[in-house]
Enzyme design. Structure first.
Site, mmCIF file in Angstrom:
data_model
loop_
_atom_site.group_PDB
_atom_site.id
_atom_site.type_symbol
_atom_site.label_atom_id
_atom_site.label_comp_id
_atom_site.label_asym_id
_atom_site.label_seq_id
_atom_site.Cartn_x
_atom_site.Cartn_y
_atom_site.Cartn_z
ATOM 1 C CG ASP A 116 -1.945 -1.151 1.157
ATOM 2 O OD1 ASP A 116 -2.428 -1.472 0.045
ATOM 3 O OD2 ASP A 116 -2.217 -1.743 2.220
ATOM 4 N NE ARG A 117 3.183 2.357 -5.036
ATOM 5 C CZ ARG A 117 2.940 1.204 -5.676
ATOM 6 N NH1 ARG A 117 2.772 0.094 -4.982
ATOM 7 N NH2 ARG A 117 2.862 1.167 -6.981
#
Length: 218
Positions: free
Chosen positions: A193-194
């Site tokens: 999710d970065r």
């Protein structure tokens, strides 16, 4: 202005354990040893390729990819012509930033620090193992200058080959090694999710040149 297409379907998510503070227990050299070995084991093309960013006296930036020739606790070494664009920039602004872009294994390493020449003896050690063809090319090409054609360069190499005979070509005084002495080294590990992991070593001159570790928001 060209519109960038939607590449969301092609975007690969990051995963894995990530990077934790305990992974840095051995210091930045030990961690870089492990990460560089991983890049080699993953058979990345040119795992020692790194972006070298410099700036001129006015602060105008410039960047290019070169090959790292070695590293140790004192820094990262690359070679070039002192008369090249980066050589001229380093002469007036002896600082540089490096990036190892190991995207395929979801990692990058960023380094910033001052730059120094490695000296004649070390430059000879870097020059002598180069193949004769690479030595000829380095001598015949005045790096970063404008040439009329590819044929002109090839003719320079041909004439130099005839003039020097067989065997190695002596290192020209204008060619040598630079060492980037790190002041900051950041290890970046891609996260799901970065939510990436960014851990940075910063030289602490107040503590005798030791290192402190900082976690950065992604």
């Amino acid at each position: 202005m060209a519109v960038v297409p939607d590449l969301s379907r092609m975007r690969r998510d990051y995963g894995g354990r990530g990077l934790r503070e305990e992974d840095l227990a051995g210091g930045w050299v030990e961690l870089f040893d492990r990460w560089f070995a991983d890049a080699v084991a993953a058979e990345l093309p040119e795992p020692n390729a790194m972006v070298v960013a410099t700036a001129d006296a006015d602060g105008a930036p410039d960047a290019r990819i070169v090959l790292m020739k070695g590293y140790d606790a004192f820094g990262f070494v690359f070679v070039t012509s002192y008369a090249s664009a980066k050589g001229a920039q380093l002469a007036v602004n002896p600082h540089a930033a490096l990036v190892f872009p190991w995207h395929a294994i979801q990692r990058q390493v960023r380094i910033a620090g001052r730059v120094e020449r490695v000296g004649d003896a070390a430059s000879d050690d870097l020059w002598n193992p180069r193949p004769r063809g690479a030595q000829l090319a380095a001598v015949a090409s005045v790096q970063s200058t404008v040439v009329d054609s590819r044929e002109e360069l090839e003719e320079r190499v041909r004439l130099l080959d005839e003039e020097t005979g067989e065997g190695p070509v002596p290192r020209p005084p204008v060619w040598g090694g630079y060492r980037v002495v790190p002041e900051r080294i950041e290890f970046w590990q891609g996260g799901a999710d970065r939510l990436h992991d960014r851990l940075r070593f910063v030289r602490d001159d107040d503590e005798g040149g030791g290192w402190i570790v900082q976690r950065l928001a992604p």
